[in-house]
Write a protein that holds these residues in place. Structure first.
Motif, mmCIF file in Angstrom:
data_model
loop_
_atom_site.group_PDB
_atom_site.id
_atom_site.type_symbol
_atom_site.label_atom_id
_atom_site.label_comp_id
_atom_site.label_asym_id
_atom_site.label_seq_id
_atom_site.Cartn_x
_atom_site.Cartn_y
_atom_site.Cartn_z
ATOM 1 N N PRO A 1 0.818 -1.219 0.000
ATOM 2 C CA PRO A 1 0.000 0.000 0.000
ATOM 3 C C PRO A 1 0.850 1.267 0.000
ATOM 4 O O PRO A 1 0.429 2.300 -0.530
ATOM 5 C CB PRO A 1 -0.830 -0.128 1.281
ATOM 6 C CG PRO A 1 -0.086 -1.079 2.150
ATOM 7 C CD PRO A 1 0.584 -2.026 1.207
ATOM 8 N N LYS A 2 2.059 1.179 0.555
ATOM 9 C CA LYS A 2 2.932 2.356 0.581
ATOM 10 C C LYS A 2 3.372 2.734 -0.832
ATOM 11 O O LYS A 2 3.355 3.914 -1.212
ATOM 12 C CB LYS A 2 4.152 2.086 1.469
ATOM 13 C CG LYS A 2 4.980 3.327 1.769
ATOM 14 C CD LYS A 2 6.149 2.991 2.689
ATOM 15 C CE LYS A 2 5.698 2.595 4.077
ATOM 16 N NZ LYS A 2 6.854 2.402 4.996
ATOM 17 N N LEU A 3 3.745 1.733 -1.633
ATOM 18 C CA LEU A 3 4.157 2.028 -3.003
ATOM 19 C C LEU A 3 2.965 2.460 -3.849
ATOM 20 O O LEU A 3 3.072 3.392 -4.661
ATOM 21 C CB LEU A 3 4.844 0.811 -3.639
ATOM 22 C CG LEU A 3 5.345 1.037 -5.069
ATOM 23 C CD1 LEU A 3 6.378 2.160 -5.121
ATOM 24 C CD2 LEU A 3 5.929 -0.250 -5.649
ATOM 25 N N ALA A 4 1.834 1.801 -3.674
ATOM 26 C CA ALA A 4 0.638 2.179 -4.433
ATOM 27 C C ALA A 4 0.257 3.629 -4.129
ATOM 28 O O ALA A 4 -0.075 4.407 -5.038
ATOM 29 C CB ALA A 4 -0.512 1.234 -4.106
ATOM 30 N N LEU A 5 0.307 3.998 -2.853
ATOM 31 C CA LEU A 5 0.003 5.372 -2.458
ATOM 32 C C LEU A 5 1.025 6.339 -3.054
ATOM 33 O O LEU A 5 0.665 7.421 -3.536
ATOM 34 C CB LEU A 5 -0.013 5.476 -0.931
ATOM 35 C CG LEU A 5 -0.312 6.849 -0.334
ATOM 36 C CD1 LEU A 5 -1.687 7.356 -0.784
ATOM 37 C CD2 LEU A 5 -0.233 6.794 1.198
ATOM 38 N N ALA A 6 2.285 5.935 -3.052
ATOM 39 C CA ALA A 6 3.336 6.770 -3.643
ATOM 40 C C ALA A 6 3.061 7.039 -5.117
ATOM 41 O O ALA A 6 3.182 8.179 -5.587
ATOM 42 C CB ALA A 6 4.689 6.072 -3.485
ATOM 43 N N VAL A 7 2.672 5.999 -5.835
ATOM 44 C CA VAL A 7 2.398 6.138 -7.265
ATOM 45 C C VAL A 7 1.224 7.080 -7.503
ATOM 46 O O VAL A 7 1.279 7.971 -8.371
ATOM 47 C CB VAL A 7 2.108 4.749 -7.889
ATOM 48 C CG1 VAL A 7 1.615 4.895 -9.325
ATOM 49 C CG2 VAL A 7 3.360 3.879 -7.840
ATOM 50 N N ALA A 8 0.166 6.908 -6.726
ATOM 51 C CA ALA A 8 -1.026 7.740 -6.901
ATOM 52 C C ALA A 8 -0.732 9.202 -6.586
ATOM 53 O O ALA A 8 -1.150 10.105 -7.325
ATOM 54 C CB ALA A 8 -2.157 7.216 -6.017
ATOM 55 N N LEU A 9 -0.002 9.459 -5.506
ATOM 56 C CA LEU A 9 0.317 10.837 -5.131
ATOM 57 C C LEU A 9 1.240 11.482 -6.158
ATOM 58 O O LEU A 9 1.075 12.661 -6.509
ATOM 59 C CB LEU A 9 0.954 10.868 -3.739
ATOM 60 C CG LEU A 9 0.027 10.489 -2.574
ATOM 61 C CD1 LEU A 9 0.806 10.455 -1.268
ATOM 62 C CD2 LEU A 9 -1.152 11.463 -2.469
ATOM 63 N N TYR A 10 2.215 10.722 -6.631
ATOM 64 C CA TYR A 10 3.130 11.254 -7.646
ATOM 65 C C TYR A 10 2.369 11.612 -8.916
ATOM 66 O O TYR A 10 2.608 12.662 -9.534
ATOM 67 C CB TYR A 10 4.231 10.231 -7.946
ATOM 68 C CG TYR A 10 5.322 10.772 -8.840
ATOM 69 C CD1 TYR A 10 6.404 11.457 -8.310
ATOM 70 C CD2 TYR A 10 5.254 10.590 -10.222
ATOM 71 C CE1 TYR A 10 7.400 11.969 -9.130
ATOM 72 C CE2 TYR A 10 6.251 11.096 -11.046
ATOM 73 C CZ TYR A 10 7.317 11.785 -10.504
ATOM 74 O OH TYR A 10 8.301 12.287 -11.321
ATOM 75 N N ALA A 11 1.432 10.738 -9.302
ATOM 76 C CA ALA A 11 0.643 10.989 -10.508
ATOM 77 C C ALA A 11 -0.232 12.223 -10.363
ATOM 78 O O ALA A 11 -0.542 12.899 -11.350
ATOM 79 C CB ALA A 11 -0.215 9.770 -10.832
ATOM 80 N N GLN A 12 -0.613 12.536 -9.115
ATOM 81 C CA GLN A 12 -1.426 13.728 -8.855
ATOM 82 C C GLN A 12 -0.588 14.997 -8.734
ATOM 83 O O GLN A 12 -1.136 16.087 -8.598
ATOM 84 C CB GLN A 12 -2.254 13.529 -7.575
ATOM 85 C CG GLN A 12 -3.448 12.612 -7.739
ATOM 86 C CD GLN A 12 -4.360 12.653 -6.528
ATOM 87 O OE1 GLN A 12 -3.915 12.920 -5.408
ATOM 88 N NE2 GLN A 12 -5.638 12.402 -6.749
ATOM 89 N N GLY A 13 0.724 14.857 -8.749
ATOM 90 C CA GLY A 13 1.588 16.025 -8.702
ATOM 91 C C GLY A 13 2.333 16.230 -7.403
ATOM 92 O O GLY A 13 3.173 17.128 -7.297
ATOM 93 N N ASP A 14 2.060 15.383 -6.410
ATOM 94 C CA ASP A 14 2.785 15.484 -5.142
ATOM 95 C C ASP A 14 4.062 14.659 -5.270
ATOM 96 O O ASP A 14 4.194 13.562 -4.715
ATOM 97 C CB ASP A 14 1.914 14.975 -3.991
ATOM 98 C CG ASP A 14 2.493 15.317 -2.616
ATOM 99 O OD1 ASP A 14 3.676 15.700 -2.563
ATOM 100 O OD2 ASP A 14 1.762 15.194 -1.621
#
Length: 289
Positions: A217-230
């Motif tokens: 879940p940590k990597l999945a969250l990282a990917v989603a946040l990065y894709a959103q611009g964070d």
């Protein structure tokens, strides 16, 4: 000691074989059927099964396997010996052997939900998702308070692209066991593929509230946040995830864990960053040739 010698020794100790009845070397062999104490053999088989179970508890699977195999020969009408042996075959990734043995257990105890759940998991591993669905649903009709089986059912629905049913099964599993982070994690996997990014992020955050050290879940969250611009938070989380478990740098490993195409595509973008590539390169160097 080889099984055949062990069997003869047991018969001899029980007084079944005697030297006085044996023919001379020049005589023709006279057919002889010893009176075998089947009840005693069954008890020996069940004792071997108990030994195997104890070894399983200590993850001594290779030692447990031959005991379980012998137990099925000594107590062939006991479904538990077939159930344990089938489970051991699955643990050893002998999927076809596991399915064949578990089918014998099912024939002896068709209403035993544990057998049905394990068969469902075996068929899932084999890639026979319709058969997996049949066994899991049959087991859940007998016992519906089974979060692991509901999780397997969700995974099966996901493979069959029945996304709403997958989410429903995962959520039921999570309702039954609030610490079962993989269930809520996989809801996020489905939601991300459906374009519901904010909902997916919420699910992965919930999974990390349960266990903050879990890499998936940590990597999945990282990917989603990065894709959103964070980008900063995304890189920080991805670094932490891969330092915890660098298998998640392997795209095939992600696919095996049911990551969908959209999430994989966004993950590849994040993994291509130089600071992440340093970790990926380290992971590749650690892989056995």
């Amino acid at each position: 000691m080889p099984r055949l010698n062990w069997l003869f020794s047991s018969i001899a100790c029980a007084g079944i074989l005697t030297t006085s009845a044996l023919p001379g070397a020049s005589q023709a062999l006279i057919p002889y059927t010893p009176r075998i104490n089947s009840e005693k053999f069954e008890q020996q088989g069940l004792q071997l099964l108990q030994d195997a179970v104890q070894l399983i508890k200590f993850q001594q699977y290779e030692l447990a396997l031959p005991r379980a195999e012998l137990a099925t020969q000594l107590a062939p009408n006991n479904y538990e010996v077939w159930f344990i042996l089938g489970s051991l075959y699955l643990q050893q990734e002998q999927i076809d052997n596991g399915i064949n043995v578990l089918q014998k257990a099912e024939n002896l105890a068709p209403e035993e939900e544990g057998i049905l759940f394990t068969l469902g998991n075996a068929y899932f591993q084999k890639g026979d998702y319709e058969a997996a669905l049949d066994k899991l649903e049959a087991g859940l009709k007998i016992e519906d308070n089974a979060p692991e089986a509901l999780f397997d059912l969700g995974n099966t629905y996901l493979k069959l692209e029945k996304f709403n049913k997958a989410i429903n099964s995962y959520e039921k599993a999570f309702e039954q066991e609030a610490s079962f982070w993989p269930a809520i994690n996989n809801v996020g996997l489905v939601e991300y593929e459906q374009g519901e990014t904010d909902d997916a992020i919420s699910k992965w955050e919930t999974a990390l509230e349960i266990d903050a050290e879990q890499a998936e879940p940590k990597l999945a969250l990282a990917v989603a946040l990065y894709a959103q611009g964070d980008t900063q938070k995304g890189v920080e989380l991805a670094t932490s995830a891969l330092e915890t478990d660098n298998r998640y740098a392997d795209i095939q490993f992600l696919r095996d864990n049911l990551w969908g195409d959209r999430l994989i595509e966004d993950t590849e973008i994040l993994l291509a960053l130089p600071q992440i590539q340093a970790i990926v390169t380290s992971y590749e160097a650690e892989k056995p040739e």
